[in-house]
Motif scaffolding. Structure first.
Motif, PDB file in Angstrom:
ATOM      1  N   ASN A 252       0.812  -1.225   0.000  1.00  0.00           N
ATOM      2  CA  ASN A 252       0.000   0.000   0.000  1.00  0.00           C
ATOM      3  C   ASN A 252       0.842   1.270   0.000  1.00  0.00           C
TER       4      ASN A 252
ATOM      5  N   LEU B 109      -2.114  -2.924   6.728  1.00  0.00           N
ATOM      6  CA  LEU B 109      -3.199  -3.551   5.973  1.00  0.00           C
ATOM      7  C   LEU B 109      -4.464  -2.706   5.974  1.00  0.00           C
ATOM      8  N   ASN B 110      -5.196  -2.814   4.869  1.00  0.00           N
ATOM      9  CA  ASN B 110      -6.527  -2.208   4.762  1.00  0.00           C
ATOM     10  C   ASN B 110      -7.559  -3.329   4.851  1.00  0.00           C
TER      11      ASN B 110
ATOM     12  N   ASN C 147      -5.901  -4.062  -1.093  1.00  0.00           N
ATOM     13  CA  ASN C 147      -4.503  -3.870  -0.716  1.00  0.00           C
ATOM     14  C   ASN C 147      -3.643  -4.053  -1.960  1.00  0.00           C
TER      15      ASN C 147
END
Length: 707
Positions: A125, A152-153, A158
């Motif tokens: 990211n 992390l999303n 991602n």
């Protein structure tokens, strides 16, 4: 009249070079099937293999995906494209889009990357240093990187970016270079969700005491940075698929270390040994758990095989094991893995009498190891970066420690090659290197092989045949060379005769503003002779490049990718580019001198006048054509050099007679040699290594004299 010819020559060179760049043929690359030796019930896994987006730079990848929303992916301006991983194709940057399942929120995430050839920086990211989650530097090995939760999303897309540069072996090998600065990933890529404590890096060792097999399993407990609750109960079970055969259990208490070594010892009474005739495999199950209910497990196959190497012979389970092997080139390996034909091919090799496969210049994926275990055939692994390396740049053996742990799980791994061509190095450095390698690879033996141009690798232990595909590709990449050289020789004879029949002219004629037809014709043939001479030299070098039986050809593709990349191109374009370049360099050399000659003659005219002393060029062309009838490859180029030295005094006398100085002709060659000298100064180890090769190698006579 000369200017038009110069413009045509420059245009020819520019067009040929442009066509080469525009139509550059690189290895197309194929998708590779991959697998892991370790299985787990308690771990969640997401396979990231498949289609990726490829870019020439990290910034280009990130900006295209975020700012342009991917619209420029197929644009030649952005340079993006689609590709697959794992793959045999080299690349700079690969990008993958993925989403994290919501239930993975409570677990640690590990990125597993196998088969990395090069320096791989991993970004998540973003492209800044703060978004780099780690690096994997390897020559075919693997890496496990823990992903920070903050990177992390969850519930959103991602972007995972892999940036690769060339492996160290490409740079450290003899005459190696960092260009092209690309790497490859030939193994699986996956995302794993594990508990806070996981089992990592198992390694096995089998010894026999009569009919009892003693199995030692060493591994690590990795704690991933959250609250750890010890103690941990570690349990191991060996099963034959239907019942438990052996069990071991231990308890591990917490300490301040994030990695704790653990060892379990099993005794298998009346164990079923693994042999090529009967490749019997057990199953090992390892689990770790604590009182809070956290649990991790792995499972892998186990062959009860004890390998030794004594007095030049392999011993498997105490019995002599004569080797009949077949070498496997990277290209063939990629082809088999792409088609999924590994198991069938191994079984076919066994029916043909082979009991070992030798991997040339690369390490086998675990897919190969598993299939070889099942088929009952041995593997001899050539450790990357070990071929043709000056002693000062030998790799650090510790880089192979991780790989030896993986291979210890597989009874099919019988030997390593840790050096090729080390006999041309300082023996004191080599001995220290060998001792360190053997301490890493033990009990599996590691060998240093001499450079060989034969059709097999032979030792007291047996024989390994070279792959047929390497033997076939060693020569014949320019099949038209035979008739081309004959036609070219006829052309050179015509040019030589036309120059002989042309009107005789002197230096003072270069100042003639209105030359007659006969003089213009003589100038034409003299200038044409200069071009054909440079093209003859280029043609011979092109033939040496494409159609020469090279020594140690089985190792070259893995060490000199640029060399192999050129050999994938059209020999016609290479010939035309080299010929045009040599002609332009000759005109540059003469152009530097022309202002200092009497009357300041035109550069092209002066070059034509100087060409009178190169009348012998037709003999070089004839010798090139006669190679089809047994003339050694090096003879034409040696004759070319010999004639240049022989006629040098006459060329110097001609220049002095008209009032010029020959020293000015040395400026351009001198600058070229100076550039090479500066480069050589930074690679002085290669110079000494080459000197040792020339002094000690018998195959040099094969190249030069064909005997």
């Amino acid at each position: 009249m000369f200017n038009r010819r110069l413009y045509l020559l420059v245009l020819t060179f520019a067009i040929a070079l442009g066509l080469l760049i525009w139509n550059w043929n690189s290895t197309p690359g194929v998708f590779l099937k991959s697998s892991s030796s370790l299985a787990s019930v308690g771990r969640w896994e997401m396979d990231l293999g498949g289609q990726w987006k490829m870019y020439p730079s990290l910034r280009q990848a990130w900006m295209t995906e975020t700012e342009q929303e991917g619209k420029g992916i197929d644009s030649p301006i952005t340079g993006g494209g689609y590709g697959y991983l794992p793959s045999s194709k080299e690349f700079e940057v690969a990008l993958k889009n993925f989403k994290i399942p919501a239930e993975w929120n409570a677990r640690s995430l590990i990125l597993q990357i196998n088969g990395v050839y090069g320096h791989c920086d991993v970004y998540l990211n973003g492209m800044e240093s703060s978004q780099r989650i780690g690096s994997v530097v390897s020559e075919g090995g693997s890496g496990r990187l823990q992903i920070p939760i903050t990177a992390l999303n969850y519930g959103q897309d991602n972007l995972l970016l892999l940036e690769l540069t060339a492996p160290s072996s490409q740079k450290t090998t003899f005459l190696g270079s960092g260009y092209p600065d690309k790497g490859r990933i030939t193994g699986g890529i996956s995302l794993q969700a594990v508990m806070e404590t996981s089992i990592e890096n198992p390694r096995t060792q089998v010894t026999w005491e009569e009919h009892i097999a003693q199995v030692q399993v060493d591994f690590q407990l990795s704690h991933h940075g959250f609250s750890e609750y010890g103690p941990w109960t570690v349990q191991g079970v060996i099963s034959d698929g239907s019942a438990e055969i052996a069990q071991a259990i231990t308890q591990v208490h917490s300490d301040e270390s994030s990695v704790q070594p653990v060892s379990l010892t099993f005794q298998v009474p009346d164990g079923h040994p693994w042999t090529p005739e009967d490749p019997y495999l057990y199953q090992v199950y390892l689990t770790v758990s604590n009182t809070k209910g956290d649990r991790d497990d792995i499972a892998f196959a186990l062959g009860l095989a004890s390998l030794e190497y004594r007095e030049g012979l392999f011993l498997l389970n105490g019995k002599e094991l004569p080797i009949k092997g077949l070498a496997l080139s990277p290209e063939k390996e990629y082809e088999l893995r792409n088609r999924g034909d590994v198991a069938d091919w191994l079984n076919e090799c066994k029916t043909q009498g082979y009991n070992l496969i030798y991997f040339l210049g690369h390490r086998p994926d675990e897919y190969w190891l598993q299939e070889a275990d099942r088929a009952g055939i041995g593997l001899w692994v050539e450790l990357p970066g070990s071929a043709m390396v000056p002693a000062q740049r030998l790799p650090e053996p510790k880089v192979w420690e991780e790989w030896t742990k993986v291979s210890s799980l597989h009874p099919s791994v019988w030997a390593y090659t840790s050096g090729i061509g080390l006999e041309y190095n300082s023996q004191s450095l080599v001995r220290a290197y060998e001792e360190e390698v053997r301490s890493i690879t033990a009990p599996i033996p590691a060998f240093n092989l001499n450079l060989t141009d034969g059709d097999s690798i032979v030792g007291p232990w047996g024989e390994i045949e070279q792959p047929k595909e390497v033997q076939e590709l060693r020569e014949g990449l320019w099949p038209e060379e035979k008739w081309v050289s004959i036609i070219w020789a006829v052309l050179l004879v015509i040019v030589a005769w036309s120059n002989l029949a042309a009107v005789n002219w002197r230096y003072k004629e270069l100042h003639n503003k209105k030359p007659k037809r006969a003089l213009r014709k003589a100038w034409f043939w003299q200038g044409f002779a200069m071009v054909t001479r440079q093209m003859t030299l280029a043609g011979i070098l092109t033939a040496l490049l494409f159609n020469t039986k090279a020594p140690w050809a089985q190792w070259i593709p893995n060490q000199w990718p640029l060399w192999e990349g050129i050999k994938l191109q059209s020999p016609w374009l290479i010939w035309l580019i080299m010929g045009s370049l040599f002609t332009l360099l000759r005109l540059l050399q003469v152009g530097v001198v022309a202002p200092h000659m009497p009357g300041t003659p035109d550069t092209k005219g002066l070059a034509a006048w100087l060409e009178r002393r190169y009348f012998w060029n037709w003999t070089v062309g004839v010798l090139w054509a006669l190679q089809s009838w047994g003339i050694p490859r090096a003879v034409p180029i040696l004759v070319y050099m010999g004639f240049n030295l022989l006629f040098l005094p006459l060329k110097v006398r001609d220049v002095h007679r008209i009032g010029g100085g020959y020293a000015a002709f040395l400026w351009v060659p001198g600058i070229i040699f100076l550039i090479f000298g500066v480069v050589a100064a930074f690679r002085w180890e290669d110079i000494f290594y080459a000197i040792q090769i020339v002094q000690q190698s018998h195959w040099l006579k094969l190249i030069l004299f064909g005997s």
